[in-house]
Each structure stands twice: as structure tokens, then as C-alpha cells.
Design a protein around this motif. Structure first.
Motif, PDB file in Angstrom:
ATOM      1  N   UNK A  20       0.832  -1.206   0.000  1.00 20.94           N
ATOM      2  CA  UNK A  20       0.000   0.000   0.000  1.00 20.94           C
ATOM      3  C   UNK A  20       0.868   1.258   0.000  1.00 20.94           C
ATOM      4  N   UNK A  21       1.992   1.200   0.684  1.00 23.28           N
ATOM      5  CA  UNK A  21       2.907   2.346   0.691  1.00 23.28           C
ATOM      6  C   UNK A  21       3.448   2.606  -0.710  1.00 23.28           C
ATOM      7  N   UNK A  22       3.808   1.525  -1.404  1.00 23.75           N
ATOM      8  CA  UNK A  22       4.326   1.697  -2.776  1.00 23.75           C
ATOM      9  C   UNK A  22       3.248   2.271  -3.692  1.00 23.75           C
ATOM     10  N   UNK A  23       2.008   1.804  -3.523  1.00 23.76           N
ATOM     11  CA  UNK A  23       0.905   2.349  -4.320  1.00 23.76           C
ATOM     12  C   UNK A  23       0.713   3.833  -4.052  1.00 23.76           C
ATOM     13  N   UNK A  77       3.417   5.904  -5.723  1.00 25.74           N
ATOM     14  CA  UNK A  77       3.165   6.049  -7.162  1.00 25.74           C
ATOM     15  C   UNK A  77       2.028   7.031  -7.410  1.00 25.74           C
ATOM     16  N   UNK A  78       0.975   6.924  -6.609  1.00 27.69           N
ATOM     17  CA  UNK A  78      -0.199   7.782  -6.790  1.00 27.69           C
ATOM     18  C   UNK A  78       0.156   9.254  -6.632  1.00 27.69           C
ATOM     19  N   UNK A  79       1.030   9.552  -5.677  1.00 28.29           N
ATOM     20  CA  UNK A  79       1.387  10.942  -5.415  1.00 28.29           C
ATOM     21  C   UNK A  79       2.655  11.366  -6.136  1.00 28.29           C
ATOM     22  N   UNK A  80       3.144  10.516  -7.050  1.00 24.83           N
ATOM     23  CA  UNK A  80       4.292  10.876  -7.881  1.00 24.83           C
ATOM     24  C   UNK A  80       5.557  11.152  -7.100  1.00 24.83           C
ATOM     25  N   UNK A  81       5.824  10.332  -6.081  1.00 20.66           N
ATOM     26  CA  UNK A  81       6.999  10.567  -5.241  1.00 20.66           C
ATOM     27  C   UNK A  81       8.283  10.028  -5.868  1.00 20.66           C
ATOM     28  N   UNK A  82       8.179   9.309  -6.970  1.00 19.59           N
ATOM     29  CA  UNK A  82       9.361   8.827  -7.676  1.00 19.59           C
ATOM     30  C   UNK A  82       9.768   7.428  -7.255  1.00 19.59           C
ATOM     31  N   UNK A  83      10.447   6.729  -8.175  1.00 19.29           N
ATOM     32  CA  UNK A  83      10.839   5.348  -7.923  1.00 19.29           C
ATOM     33  C   UNK A  83      11.874   5.227  -6.817  1.00 19.29           C
ATOM     34  N   UNK A  84      12.656   6.272  -6.597  1.00 21.22           N
ATOM     35  CA  UNK A  84      13.715   6.227  -5.591  1.00 21.22           C
ATOM     36  C   UNK A  84      13.224   6.605  -4.195  1.00 21.22           C
ATOM     37  N   UNK A  85      11.948   6.942  -4.073  1.00 17.19           N
ATOM     38  CA  UNK A  85      11.436   7.357  -2.771  1.00 17.19           C
ATOM     39  C   UNK A  85      11.462   6.192  -1.790  1.00 17.19           C
ATOM     40  N   UNK A  86      11.956   6.439  -0.582  1.00 17.84           N
ATOM     41  CA  UNK A  86      12.027   5.422   0.463  1.00 17.84           C
ATOM     42  C   UNK A  86      10.671   5.337   1.164  1.00 17.84           C
ATOM     43  N   UNK A  87       9.895   4.281   0.824  1.00 14.26           N
ATOM     44  CA  UNK A  87       8.536   4.178   1.347  1.00 14.26           C
ATOM     45  C   UNK A  87       8.513   3.927   2.847  1.00 14.26           C
TER      46      UNK A  87
END
Length: 450
Positions: A314-317, A320-330
Motif C-alpha cells: 500500500x505504501x508503494x501504491x 506512485x499515486x502521489x508521484x513521489x518517484x521510484x527512488x522514494x524510500x517508502x
């Protein structure tokens, strides 16, 4: 090897394992002897270092390595022999780990709960009965017109729904604040994209006019330094544009895939799409009620390891939904925001898996193909979609999971009391969307857990 298993809760087990000292000591000695062949130390030729020196220098590390391997191997053997079904990884800790003594270690793990399904008999499920009317179709066409509208400059005062082009700068007292200014910004009045009270004060403005707007930032505004603050915006209105809706003619219809521009065909296509959406909305509305009843009737314990896995998903979703980027540490997102939803999803996934298992539900290749063909009708080139799905095992498994979910819901629906309720197209879509958040995709895990 001696093994004992303690049940510490419905879903927790503690395994105690004892391995004979000789087995560990012999393995350590053999590995040290093998390592000695390649050891180079000052004052000794390769392979001639005394074992006492080898043992002193490398003994602890080699023993730790051997013990780690043995504990992992014996843990796997123990859960296999004891028919345990782990949910996640165990915590393994050695309690006795000395040369000459039997190795003793404990593995603490969560297991999947044993589920004895309770019926949802007596549950009342409301099933919407939806008719797509001519008025619904007219409204949808009007929506499509607005989505394809152009903006044309007008020489009049701004009205609700107009697009205004503005320059603005925001002030707290006499001081401008960061991020509070822009030039040539297009804003649709009534869109709700600006601070409450801002857009409404532009109604009646004319091109070339300067205005001073006073607003109060919401208490929960994301920029803490602005939250709850009163601010003044100096605004210059550059232009006012009104929405120019396209005519419903052949050129307009062709944009939606009706190549010959036939208006009757266009209307038929819209009707089919809306009926499909209405059917999906009814299905989702019924499904959510059934799944909620299933969860309420079966309050099973849920392994924390599975909740954490779902929470991470859910954190990864969300990222992605808020456009935090692939490198964002969930991991920066707090678990508490997602834990309740994650637990609900896991619980329903486990229960659906049991429904599928108990009722021996399956999906044949023909059923999968038919479902893919049904899904493909939503696309302009359905043949390519069908070919893609059927040639991709992962996509086929997703479709199979969806079919199994439908069958499981049908089984459960047979236990409930179904009440048909007339509902408009818009209300049906809104009701399904409102309920869809909590249990959406819960059953995607059912196939894996079955």
C-alpha cells in the motif's frame, strides 16, 4: 535432532531444536581442515599452518557459519515434519552454542490461521437494479463535449465556469510569501483548485482589471507556515475565456472511434459502455457487501507478517499515486496510515482462499479465454488484447484469480438474502466507488493463498 513445538497463540508457534554436539563439531573441524589448505600466514608455507593456529584465528567465524547453516536447514526440516505453514520469516535464536555441547536453538514464527468458515446466512445484500436512460446518455454526451471543449476569449465579466488567465502574488501582512506568486496562470473558476474563497472573488472581474483578494488558508493546509493564516492576493486579470462546446456532428463522433461519423452508432456505443459500467458497478456493490459480511462472520487472527507485507504494498501504491518517484524510500511513510486497510485486505484474502478451497473452485482455459475476450471489448483493438493476455502466464493468472473471486462471491451470495433496489446510473456508480476503497483487490491474493 530433537524437536518440540509449543503453541503460544492461535497463529504463533515456538520450535525448539536440539542438534548433537558431535554433528556440529565434526562439521566445523572439516571446514577448518579444508580452509587450512589455502591459508597463508607469515612464517608458514601454504597448507602448513598448524591446526591450533587455524582454530584460534578462524574457529569462531567458521563455527558461526556452520551453526547458521544448520539452524536454517533444521528449521526447514522441522516445519516440514511438523506440517507447519509459516506466514513470513521466523526469528531464530541459538540458546546453547558452544563446542562440545549440543546446539540448541529456538525458532519463533507465525503460521496461517486454521479457518473454519462461518456462513453469512441471514445477511441482507442490496443489489442495485440500474437502467441506463436516454437522459443518462445525453448527460454522458454532454460530459464528452465538455472534455473536448475549446476556450475562446470573451469580452465580458468572468462567470462561474470561465477560465481566467491571471498574474498573482500572495502576502502575509506586507510580506510576500514563498510559492505564492505566478504569471500567466490559467484558472477555471469553480474548479476548486485554489484556496477556498479565491476563485469566487474572481466572478465579475474583467480583463485588464487589478483585484485584491483576501482569503484564509485552511487549518490543515500542507504548508504549516501558512495553515490558518489570513492572506492577501494581488491579482491582475489578463484574459477571460469561455468554454466553447463542440457540435455533435460527424467530426466530433469520429474522435471516439466511429469512423463513418454515424450519430446513431455513436449513441449505441455510449449505451453499451454505460451498460457495462453499470454492470460493473452493480457487481462491485454486491461484492463489497458480501465480503464485508464474510469478514464480520469470520473474525480470524491475521499474521502480522502478512499485514506488514500488505502495508508495504500500500505504501508503494501511495508513492506512485502521489508521484513521489521510484527512488522514494517508502519506509518514511508511517505504518499506522495503512495498517487497518492492510489487515482488512489480508483477512478477506485468507477467507476467500478458504472459500475457493472448500468449494473446490477452479477456472478452465475456456473460462479464462471467455473472460479475456469480455475484458478486451473495452479496447479499440480487442484481438491484440486477447493475444497479449493469453500468451502471458502472469496476465492469465490474474484473470484466473478474478474468475475465482467471482465464483467465490457467487457461492457466498447464495447464503445471503438478496434485495433488489432500483438505483439511477449515477447513484450506482457513486455507491460502488464509495464502498470500493476498503476491499479493492483483497481477493487478488486468494489464488496465492489457496
Amino acid at each position: 535432532m530433537q524437536v518440540s513445538v509449543d503453541t503460544t497463540s492461535q497463529i504463533e508457534r515456538r520450535i525448539k531444536v536440539q542438534v548433537p554436539a558431535a554433528e556440529i563439531d565434526e562439521a566445523v573441524a572439516a571446514r577448518l581442515k579444508d580452509a587450512a589448505k589455502n591459508v597463508r600466514l607469515d612464517g608458514f608455507r601454504q597448507g602448513k599452518v598448524p591446526m591450533s593456529v587455524i582454530r584460534q584465528r578462524y574457529g569462531r567465524g567458521v563455527r558461526d557459519e556452520v551453526v547458521g547453516e544448520v539452524m536454517r536447514e533444521r528449521y526447514v526440516k522441522a516445519i516440514t515434519d511438523e506440517n507447519l505453514n509459516p506466514a513470513g520469516y521466523p526469528e531464530i535464536e541459538a540458546s546453547v552454542n558452544e563446542a562440545g555441547k549440543d546446539l540448541e536453538f529456538t525458532a519463533t514464527l507465525e503460521v496461517y490461521p486454521e479457518v473454519e468458515l462461518a456462513s453469512i446466512e441471514g445477511t441482507e445484500v442490496e443489489r442495485p437494479v440500474v437502467e441506463v436512460t436516454d437522459a443518462d446518455i445525453d448527460e454522458m454526451i454532454e460530459t464528452l463535449r465538455k472534455q473536448n471543449a475549446a476556450w475562446e476569449e470573451v469580452e465580458r465579466a468572468a462567470e462561474d465556469g470561465d477560465q481566467v488567465n491571471i498574474d498573482f502574488q500572495g502576502f502575509l501582512g506586507d510580506e510576500p510569501f514563498e510559492g505564492g506568486s505566478a504569471e500567466g496562470h490559467d484558472l477555471v473558476i469553480g474548479s476548486g483548485s485554489f484556496i477556498p474563497g479565491f476563485e469566487e472573488q474572481l466572478v465579475g472581474a474583467k480583463a485588464g482589471e487589478d483585484k485584491e483578494l483576501k482569503v484564509t488558508f485552511p487549518e490543515d493546509y500542507q504548508a504549516e507556515q501558512l495553515a490558518g493564516q489570513e492572506a492577501t492576493f494581488k491579482v491582475k486579470v489578463n484574459a477571460i475565456k469561455a468554454q466553447a462546446l463542440p457540435e455533435i456532428d460527424a467530426a466530433f463522433v469520429e474522435k471516439f472511434g466511429v469512423e463513418d461519423g454515424d450519430l446513431a452508432k455513436f449513441r449505441d456505443e455510449i449505451t453499451k459502455n454505460m451498460n457495462r459500467e453499470a454492470g460493473q458497478a452493480v457487481e462491485n456493490r454486491v461484492k463489497q457487501q458480501v465480503l464485508e459480511a464474510l469478514k464480520k462472520a469470520n473474525d480470524i487472527p491475521v499474521p502480522q507478517a502478512l499485514i506488514q507485507q500488505e502495508t508495504d504494498g500500500l505504501k508503494r501504491q501511495a508513492a506512485q499515486q502521489f508521484g513521489l518517484g521510484e527512488d522514494f524510500d517508502v519506509s518514511q511513510l508511517p505504518n499506522e496510515l495503512f495498517a487497518e486497510q492492510a489487515k482488512s485486505r489480508v483477512q478477506i484474502g485468507l477467507l476467500l482462499a478458504e472459500v475457493i478451497k472448500v468449494n473446490e473452485l477452479d477456472a478452465s482455459d475456456d473460462e479464462i479465454k471467455a473472460k479475456v475476450e469480455e475484458l478486451a471489448q473495452q479496447y479499440q483493438e480487442p484481438e491484440q488484447v486477447v493475444e497479449y493476455y493469453l500468451s502471458n502466464d502472469q496476465m492469465k493468472n490474474q484473470v484466473k484469480s478474478a474468475i475465482l473471486e467471482e465464483k467465490a462471491v457467487d457461492v457466498l451470495l447464495g447464503q445471503a438474502s438478496v434485495k433488489d433496489v432500483e438505483m439511477s446510473y449515477q447513484d450506482a456508480l457513486a455507491a460502488a466507488q464509495q464502498q470500493g476503497g476498503e476491499a479493492e483487490e483483497d481477493a487478488d491474493e486468494a489464488e496465492e493463498q489457496a
